[in-house]
Write a protein that holds these residues in place. Structure first.
Motif, mmCIF file in Angstrom:
data_model
loop_
_atom_site.group_PDB
_atom_site.id
_atom_site.type_symbol
_atom_site.label_atom_id
_atom_site.label_comp_id
_atom_site.label_asym_id
_atom_site.label_seq_id
_atom_site.Cartn_x
_atom_site.Cartn_y
_atom_site.Cartn_z
ATOM 1 N N SER A 1 0.811 -1.218 0.000
ATOM 2 C CA SER A 1 0.000 0.000 0.000
ATOM 3 C C SER A 1 0.846 1.271 0.000
ATOM 4 C CB SER A 1 -0.921 0.012 1.219
ATOM 5 O OG SER A 1 -0.166 0.135 2.416
ATOM 6 N N GLY A 2 2.159 1.128 0.153
ATOM 7 C CA GLY A 2 3.039 2.290 0.155
ATOM 8 C C GLY A 2 3.144 2.989 1.492
ATOM 9 N N GLN A 3 2.579 2.392 2.543
ATOM 10 C CA GLN A 3 2.680 3.017 3.864
ATOM 11 C C GLN A 3 4.062 2.823 4.483
ATOM 12 O OE1 GLN A 3 -0.983 2.678 6.386
ATOM 13 N NE2 GLN A 3 -1.727 1.400 4.707
ATOM 14 N N VAL A 4 4.767 1.804 4.050
ATOM 15 C CA VAL A 4 6.204 1.671 4.317
ATOM 16 C C VAL A 4 6.871 1.393 2.985
ATOM 17 C CG1 VAL A 4 5.878 0.842 6.681
ATOM 18 C CG2 VAL A 4 6.099 -0.824 4.812
ATOM 19 N N ASP A 5 8.155 1.669 2.902
ATOM 20 C CA ASP A 5 8.853 1.502 1.626
ATOM 21 C C ASP A 5 9.225 0.054 1.368
ATOM 22 O OD1 ASP A 5 9.046 4.349 0.896
ATOM 23 O OD2 ASP A 5 10.326 4.479 2.679
ATOM 24 N N LEU A 6 9.726 -0.616 2.399
ATOM 25 C CA LEU A 6 10.205 -1.985 2.279
ATOM 26 C C LEU A 6 9.662 -2.804 3.438
ATOM 27 C CD1 LEU A 6 13.956 -1.205 1.519
ATOM 28 C CD2 LEU A 6 12.436 -2.412 -0.063
ATOM 29 N N ALA A 7 9.566 -4.111 3.223
ATOM 30 C CA ALA A 7 9.156 -5.004 4.292
ATOM 31 C C ALA A 7 9.974 -6.283 4.238
ATOM 32 C CB ALA A 7 7.669 -5.340 4.192
ATOM 33 N N VAL A 8 10.243 -6.828 5.415
ATOM 34 C CA VAL A 8 10.751 -8.195 5.487
ATOM 35 C C VAL A 8 9.539 -9.105 5.395
ATOM 36 C CG1 VAL A 8 11.969 -9.908 6.881
ATOM 37 C CG2 VAL A 8 12.712 -7.510 6.911
ATOM 38 N N SER A 9 9.539 -10.000 4.433
ATOM 39 C CA SER A 9 8.404 -10.882 4.224
ATOM 40 C C SER A 9 8.913 -12.287 3.927
ATOM 41 C CB SER A 9 7.513 -10.346 3.094
ATOM 42 O OG SER A 9 6.302 -11.078 3.002
#
Length: 313
Positions: free
Chosen positions: A74-82
């Motif tokens: 959704s663009g609320q954070v730039d990157l995620a650990v998934s």
């Protein structure tokens, strides 16, 4: 020991300067509370590798176990650990997600249970209450594991972060999602004798356990910064391998709430699983996507290669 990582690090850091010319803020959401799985990220931050790459990285933890990927998409954070399986499932559901780097390159996920409860083989879980940690991922993985291994008539329960509490209190008989390198250690340190089934030994294909993901829009807008982040993490993983003890002590300073004894044992088990490089394998991704379709983890085919961005190509 210092010389073993300083010279390679200098060469790699010089390369980083060419990937991100101006300081840019990036927010990274972890998949879980901070633990040694994330150690190279903190090494990259605290040794200035992100800064040298021209980026300012803010590390945040999710409030719910399924948040990170959704917030990145959704663009609320730039990157995620998934997780690779979660990314395949999200893509099949139409989410605009792309994998840009790797942290842990083989499965760590288990189906964890307390010993002495009559569980010796997967079919012994039939009729039991089985918890799962990440909605939309581990409940789906549980379904696949059960289908492959003759587990019938079980009840699934979302336990979120409360793995130990749920098992110890008898609310569930097993939990899908704990890592063989972390929760097993944590529970042993608390006096619990645990057993577990490793997914890759019970019919689940090999996959990257922890990866970095973002939305395609974020990648388009911040490609240089994302590329700098991934290369900085790659350098950090090399430095961690060169001097694990120094890296672990730096991690304890960065995450003071960590239990040193538990995390030390977990780190020794985790170290061999850190990614050897940042190149995703399209064939391995496709093999998992095909498996996911066959066992109804996803409802439509997914082109694995279309979900990947390898910056070194």
């Amino acid at each position: 020991m210092r010389k073993k990582w300083i010279m390679p690090a200098i060469a790699a850091v010089l390369m980083l300067f060419s990937t991100a010319s101006a300081a840019e803020k990036l927010t990274l959401m972890l998949d879980w509370f901070p633990n040694v799985d994330h150690l190279p990220i903190y090494v990259a931050r605290d040794r200035g590798l992100f800064e040298m790459a021209g980026i300012d990285v803010r590390i945040v933890s999710p409030s719910e176990t399924a948040d990170a990927l959704k917030l990145a998409v959704s663009g609320q954070v730039d990157l995620a650990v998934s997780y690779q399986p979660q990314t395949v499932i999200a893509a099949a559901e139409g989410m605009d997600v792309i994998a840009v780097g790797r942290l842990i390159e083989h499965p760590l996920t288990t189906l964890l249970f307390l010993k002495g409860k009559g569980i010796e083989a997967p079919p012994d879980l039939s009729g039991k209450r089985i918890g799962y940690t990440v909605p939309g991922l581990m409940d789906v993985m549980l379904h696949a594991f059960a289908s492959l291994n003759g587990v019938r008539d079980y009840t699934s329960v979302n336990v979120g972060f409360a793995v130990l509490q749920s098992l110890a209190a008898g609310r569930v008989d097993a939990v899908m999602g704990p890592f063989k390198t972390y929760e097993t250690v944590e529970m042993a340190h608390r006096g619990y004798d645990v057993g577990y089934f490793e997914l890759e030994k019970y019919g689940i294909p090999d996959y990257d356990e922890l990866i970095f993901v973002c939305s395609r829009n974020t990648l388009n807008l911040k490609e240089k910064a994302v590329k700098g982040f991934i290369r900085a993490v790659d350098v950090a993983i090399g430095q961690v391998r060169s001097n694990p003890e120094r890296a672990f002590q730096e991690y304890l300073k960065a995450v003071p709430e960590a239990n040193p004894e538990t995390e030390a044992d977990a780190f020794r088990l985790t170290l061999p699983y850190f990614a050897a490089n940042q190149n995703h394998d399209p064939l391995r991704w496709q093999a998992f996507a095909d498996f996911a379709l066959q066992y109804k983890l996803i409802g439509k085919p997914v082109n694995g290669a279309s979900l990947l961005r390898n910056f070194d190509e």
